[in-house]
Every structure is written in C-alpha cells, then in structure tokens.
Design an enzyme around this catalytic site. Structure first.
Site, PDB file in Angstrom:
ATOM      1  N   GLN A 178       5.955   2.525  12.091  1.00 39.69           N
ATOM      2  CA  GLN A 178       6.860   3.624  11.757  1.00 39.69           C
ATOM      3  C   GLN A 178       7.982   3.025  10.918  1.00 39.69           C
ATOM      4  O   GLN A 178       8.301   1.841  11.048  1.00 39.69           O
ATOM      5  CB  GLN A 178       7.421   4.222  13.056  1.00 39.69           C
ATOM      6  CG  GLN A 178       8.427   5.330  12.869  1.00 39.69           C
ATOM      7  CD  GLN A 178       7.849   6.511  12.130  1.00 39.69           C
ATOM      8  OE1 GLN A 178       7.952   6.571  10.903  1.00 39.69           O
ATOM      9  NE2 GLN A 178       7.237   7.432  12.834  1.00 39.69           N
ATOM     10  N   ASP A 208      -0.691  14.541  17.069  1.00 39.42           N
ATOM     11  CA  ASP A 208       0.044  15.488  17.910  1.00 39.42           C
ATOM     12  C   ASP A 208      -0.856  16.657  18.282  1.00 39.42           C
ATOM     13  O   ASP A 208      -1.654  17.120  17.468  1.00 39.42           O
ATOM     14  CB  ASP A 208       1.281  16.017  17.176  1.00 39.42           C
ATOM     15  CG  ASP A 208       2.259  14.905  16.845  1.00 39.42           C
ATOM     16  OD1 ASP A 208       2.464  14.026  17.712  1.00 39.42           O
ATOM     17  OD2 ASP A 208       2.808  14.907  15.727  1.00 39.42           O
ATOM     18  N   HIS A 211       4.123  -1.132   3.382  1.00 43.04           N
ATOM     19  CA  HIS A 211       3.398   0.131   3.254  1.00 43.04           C
ATOM     20  C   HIS A 211       4.425   1.229   2.988  1.00 43.04           C
ATOM     21  O   HIS A 211       5.303   1.480   3.822  1.00 43.04           O
ATOM     22  CB  HIS A 211       2.623   0.432   4.535  1.00 43.04           C
ATOM     23  CG  HIS A 211       1.812   1.691   4.473  1.00 43.04           C
ATOM     24  ND1 HIS A 211       0.622   1.797   3.780  1.00 43.04           N
ATOM     25  CD2 HIS A 211       2.028   2.915   5.035  1.00 43.04           C
ATOM     26  CE1 HIS A 211       0.133   3.016   3.917  1.00 43.04           C
ATOM     27  NE2 HIS A 211       0.975   3.715   4.662  1.00 43.04           N
ATOM     28  N   ALA A 261      -3.753  18.484  11.851  1.00 38.28           N
ATOM     29  CA  ALA A 261      -4.558  19.205  12.837  1.00 38.28           C
ATOM     30  C   ALA A 261      -4.950  20.549  12.237  1.00 38.28           C
ATOM     31  O   ALA A 261      -4.113  21.327  11.818  1.00 38.28           O
ATOM     32  CB  ALA A 261      -3.756  19.404  14.112  1.00 38.28           C
ATOM     33  N   SER A 318       0.853  -1.184   0.000  1.00 38.45           N
ATOM     34  CA  SER A 318       0.000   0.000   0.000  1.00 38.45           C
ATOM     35  C   SER A 318       0.888   1.233   0.000  1.00 38.45           C
ATOM     36  O   SER A 318       2.099   1.145   0.245  1.00 38.45           O
ATOM     37  CB  SER A 318      -0.934  -0.008   1.213  1.00 38.45           C
ATOM     38  OG  SER A 318      -0.209  -0.235   2.416  1.00 38.45           O
ATOM     39  N   GLU A 369       1.199   5.600   0.978  1.00 40.70           N
ATOM     40  CA  GLU A 369       0.683   6.741   1.740  1.00 40.70           C
ATOM     41  C   GLU A 369       0.953   8.052   1.000  1.00 40.70           C
ATOM     42  O   GLU A 369       2.049   8.283   0.489  1.00 40.70           O
ATOM     43  CB  GLU A 369       1.350   6.801   3.122  1.00 40.70           C
ATOM     44  CG  GLU A 369       0.873   7.987   3.961  1.00 40.70           C
ATOM     45  CD  GLU A 369       1.515   8.004   5.333  1.00 40.70           C
ATOM     46  OE1 GLU A 369       1.240   7.059   6.108  1.00 40.70           O
ATOM     47  OE2 GLU A 369       2.291   8.933   5.635  1.00 40.70           O
ATOM     48  N   TYR A 407       5.296   0.764  16.637  1.00 43.46           N
ATOM     49  CA  TYR A 407       6.630   1.365  16.717  1.00 43.46           C
ATOM     50  C   TYR A 407       7.677   0.320  17.111  1.00 43.46           C
ATOM     51  O   TYR A 407       7.968   0.137  18.290  1.00 43.46           O
ATOM     52  CB  TYR A 407       6.626   2.516  17.726  1.00 43.46           C
ATOM     53  CG  TYR A 407       5.730   3.655  17.320  1.00 43.46           C
ATOM     54  CD1 TYR A 407       6.230   4.734  16.601  1.00 43.46           C
ATOM     55  CD2 TYR A 407       4.368   3.620  17.611  1.00 43.46           C
ATOM     56  CE1 TYR A 407       5.400   5.771  16.194  1.00 43.46           C
ATOM     57  CE2 TYR A 407       3.528   4.654  17.196  1.00 43.46           C
ATOM     58  CZ  TYR A 407       4.052   5.713  16.495  1.00 43.46           C
ATOM     59  OH  TYR A 407       3.227   6.732  16.084  1.00 43.46           O
ATOM     60  N   THR A 439      -2.803  11.135   4.824  1.00 40.55           N
ATOM     61  CA  THR A 439      -2.551  11.661   6.162  1.00 40.55           C
ATOM     62  C   THR A 439      -3.552  12.756   6.530  1.00 40.55           C
ATOM     63  O   THR A 439      -4.238  13.321   5.678  1.00 40.55           O
ATOM     64  CB  THR A 439      -1.118  12.201   6.299  1.00 40.55           C
ATOM     65  OG1 THR A 439      -0.935  13.288   5.368  1.00 40.55           O
ATOM     66  CG2 THR A 439      -0.107  11.114   6.003  1.00 40.55           C
ATOM     67  N   PHE A 470      13.216  14.197   9.454  1.00 40.30           N
ATOM     68  CA  PHE A 470      12.036  13.386   9.760  1.00 40.30           C
ATOM     69  C   PHE A 470      12.323  12.398  10.879  1.00 40.30           C
ATOM     70  O   PHE A 470      11.501  12.194  11.775  1.00 40.30           O
ATOM     71  CB  PHE A 470      11.586  12.612   8.512  1.00 40.30           C
ATOM     72  CG  PHE A 470      10.872  13.448   7.490  1.00 40.30           C
ATOM     73  CD1 PHE A 470      10.398  14.711   7.791  1.00 40.30           C
ATOM     74  CD2 PHE A 470      10.671  12.954   6.207  1.00 40.30           C
ATOM     75  CE1 PHE A 470       9.735  15.479   6.845  1.00 40.30           C
ATOM     76  CE2 PHE A 470      10.013  13.706   5.250  1.00 40.30           C
ATOM     77  CZ  PHE A 470       9.549  14.977   5.579  1.00 40.30           C
ATOM     78  N   GLN A 482      16.594  15.665   4.542  1.00 45.42           N
ATOM     79  CA  GLN A 482      15.178  15.501   4.838  1.00 45.42           C
ATOM     80  C   GLN A 482      14.937  14.259   5.686  1.00 45.42           C
ATOM     81  O   GLN A 482      14.170  14.282   6.661  1.00 45.42           O
ATOM     82  CB  GLN A 482      14.385  15.403   3.537  1.00 45.42           C
ATOM     83  CG  GLN A 482      12.877  15.283   3.726  1.00 45.42           C
ATOM     84  CD  GLN A 482      12.163  15.017   2.404  1.00 45.42           C
ATOM     85  OE1 GLN A 482      12.480  14.044   1.714  1.00 45.42           O
ATOM     86  NE2 GLN A 482      11.233  15.878   2.046  1.00 45.42           N
ATOM     87  N   ARG A 527      -3.568   8.761  17.391  1.00 45.80           N
ATOM     88  CA  ARG A 527      -3.746   9.806  18.403  1.00 45.80           C
ATOM     89  C   ARG A 527      -3.454  11.170  17.798  1.00 45.80           C
ATOM     90  O   ARG A 527      -4.216  12.109  17.955  1.00 45.80           O
ATOM     91  CB  ARG A 527      -2.833   9.564  19.614  1.00 45.80           C
ATOM     92  CG  ARG A 527      -3.107  10.536  20.760  1.00 45.80           C
ATOM     93  CD  ARG A 527      -1.977  10.568  21.774  1.00 45.80           C
ATOM     94  NE  ARG A 527      -0.797  11.215  21.219  1.00 45.80           N
ATOM     95  CZ  ARG A 527       0.281  11.527  21.938  1.00 45.80           C
ATOM     96  NH1 ARG A 527       0.342  11.208  23.212  1.00 45.80           N
ATOM     97  NH2 ARG A 527       1.314  12.114  21.380  1.00 45.80           N
ATOM     98  N   LYS A 532      -4.672  -0.886  21.860  1.00 40.73           N
ATOM     99  CA  LYS A 532      -5.292  -0.525  20.585  1.00 40.73           C
ATOM    100  C   LYS A 532      -5.863  -1.764  19.892  1.00 40.73           C
ATOM    101  O   LYS A 532      -6.947  -1.719  19.302  1.00 40.73           O
ATOM    102  CB  LYS A 532      -4.271   0.177  19.675  1.00 40.73           C
ATOM    103  CG  LYS A 532      -3.870   1.555  20.164  1.00 40.73           C
ATOM    104  CD  LYS A 532      -3.038   2.327  19.161  1.00 40.73           C
ATOM    105  CE  LYS A 532      -1.606   1.867  19.105  1.00 40.73           C
ATOM    106  NZ  LYS A 532      -0.760   2.783  18.285  1.00 40.73           N
ATOM    107  N   HIS A 591      -6.361   8.778   7.218  1.00 37.40           N
ATOM    108  CA  HIS A 591      -5.875   8.870   8.582  1.00 37.40           C
ATOM    109  C   HIS A 591      -6.875   9.706   9.377  1.00 37.40           C
ATOM    110  O   HIS A 591      -7.431  10.678   8.861  1.00 37.40           O
ATOM    111  CB  HIS A 591      -4.511   9.568   8.631  1.00 37.40           C
ATOM    112  CG  HIS A 591      -3.389   8.733   8.108  1.00 37.40           C
ATOM    113  ND1 HIS A 591      -2.099   8.887   8.546  1.00 37.40           N
ATOM    114  CD2 HIS A 591      -3.357   7.740   7.176  1.00 37.40           C
ATOM    115  CE1 HIS A 591      -1.318   8.020   7.917  1.00 37.40           C
ATOM    116  NE2 HIS A 591      -2.064   7.319   7.070  1.00 37.40           N
TER     117      HIS A 591
END
Length: 277
Positions: free
Chosen positions: A168, A101, A258, A44, A8, A10, A137, A41, A208, A204, A99, A157, A69
């Site tokens: 991750q 940030d 993924h 917020a 898949s 993202e 993770y 993704t 990240f 980069q 969850r 979860k 997401h």
C-alpha cells in the site's frame, strides 16, 4: 535502458470510450520507459471484471507484460479457475492476488475468505505458471487488529506461494524499512516493492487514504492544506516530496517501485526523471 531496480505501473480499467482513448496515450508514454510490467485493477462485478480482462490482454499484446489483479472474495473456485485459464490462454504470466472487498449488499465471502487461500488455489491449479504478487501493508491493514497479526497474515500469503509483494502507498519511509526488517526476521525473503502514490491534489488523496488506511503525516497534511486550491503549488510540492521518498527507498535497498498512476502519466514520468530513471 531499464534500471537495475525495476519499476511498474498500475492502471484501472477505463469505464468510457474517452477513458479508453486516454489510457492508450498514457500506456504509450509509460511504455517508452520499459517498465517491468503494467498491472490492472479488478473490481467486484461482471462488467468491471470483463474490462479488466480486455485491458490486460490489450496491454500484453503490445509487448510489455500485464499483471491482472484478481480478487477472490464473493467468488467461487469454478469462476476463479475459468479466469485463470483465460489468462493462461492469452499468455499472461503475472498476477496480483488479492482478497478484495465484499461487494455492497453481499453477506457471504464465498469460497475464499483470505488472499492466502487464493494464492494456494492458483498454485494448485496452475503450478508455477504465474508469478504471483500479493499486497503488503507497512502501516498495517486497516482491518487488522494489530501489526503482529497483519504480519502473520502476510507470512501466510508468502508460504502459500507468493513470489513478490507490492505495498500500500505510504509517505513515511521508515514504516517500509521497519516492515521489511520484521519480514526478514520471520524468514520472509521475497521482494517487497513499495507502492508509490504521486500527489496531485489533496482532497482526492485524503479520501483515498481514509478508505485504505494509508497515513498522511501531519506535517505533509498541513503543508497540503496550506496551499488551498492552488493546484499548481500542490503538484510541485507533491512532486518534490514523492521524488525524495522514492530516492530514499531505492538508496535504502528497495527492490523497485510500483506507481499508482490513476491512469495518468505526467507525475510518474516527472518523479522517475527526478531520480534519474
């Protein structure tokens, strides 16, 4: 023909018309491989959330499943309920529950504190309509006090109703295999899909990784630093490293891959070609 171990991709919602046009091209190129789904993704803030919705609905309409997401921090049950209904109404059946940030300047987490609460809420509101993916993770969540606590958080979860997990990204296959073994000892049997970050530039990637807690092994970091500004050499080396990692993961029993595409297709396509997918 689709592999027995599905993959898949993202995306993030494009911020400009140029970005939207580029994503159309990238999506079309990757869709030819018949992936399991595309995830999008979720930021917020209202405008980013709207762009996530528009991107997801646009992808879904082209025939391959889209998985938005959905982050719950600083949100309300009423708001999440409305988003879920909108996705149901548009035929979305996969969701990535996170969850997220806390937005800058906000002091309260809102009505949800942890991702397991969001997973439980989705199940209460929508039953089995959504296939729920959650985050995992292998190298431990950057805010977790230790690996044991992080593993218990992941278990919560799963117990709340998650169907699958995406990790991750990492560059040490042993961290993934050890994490999966630890999960199995706790009776966790959902598919745990490795998240794959292609290496296209060092600066980069380093930035990240600092933010999300992903480890760049010393040997890999030093090799990348040695290339300096030679982008072509970085990409060729990165392609080899990540292709080998993917093959090792699949050979070791990973249920799929993924790819974190950064809204680009070339690296993911090259990696999948290298491993015969």
């Amino acid at each position: 023909m689709q592999s027995t171990q599905p993959f898949s991709f993202e995306f993030y919602p494009p911020k400009t018309e140029e970005g939207a046009a580029n994503l159309q091209i990238v999506h079309a190129e990757l869709a030819k491989l018949n992936p399991d789904f595309f995830s999008v993704t979720f930021g917020a803030g209202g405008s980013t959330r709207d762009k996530t919705f528009d991107t997801v609905v646009g992808i879904q309409a082209k025939g391959i499943a889209a998985a938005p997401h959905l982050s719950c921090v600083a949100s309300t049950k009423a708001n999440i309920r409305a988003i879920l209904k909108d996705y149901q109404d548009h035929g979305i059946s996969k969701i990535v529950a996170l969850r997220g940030d806390l937005p800058s300047g906000m002091m309260s987490a809102g009505e949800f504190r942890y991702a397991n609460e969001l997973v439980g809420f989705i199940r209460e509101e929508t039953g089995d309509h959504f296939q729920i993916h959650v985050a995992a993770y292998p190298e431990v969540h950057p805010q977790a006090p230790n690996a044991s606590t992080d593993l218990k958080n992941f278990q919560r979860k799963v117990q709340a109703g998650a169907n699958a997990a995406v990790t991750q990204y990492f560059y040490n296959a042993e961290s993934y295999f050890y994490f999966v073994d630890a999960c199995e000892k706790l009776g966790i049997t959902i598919p745990i899909v490795p998240g794959i970050m292609p290496i296209t530039q060092y600066t980069q990637l380093f930035r990240f990784s600092e933010m999300c807690g992903a480890d760049i092994p010393r040997w890999l970091r030093k090799r990348l630093e040695g290339f300096g500004d030679d982008r072509e050499s970085i990409q060729a080396f990165g392609l080899d490293v990540v292709s080998r990692l993917c093959q090792q993961l699949l050979d070791g029993g990973a249920p799929g891959l993924h790819f974190y595409t950064m809204n680009q297709s070339a690296s993911s396509l090259a990696i999948l070609k290298n491993i015969g997918r």
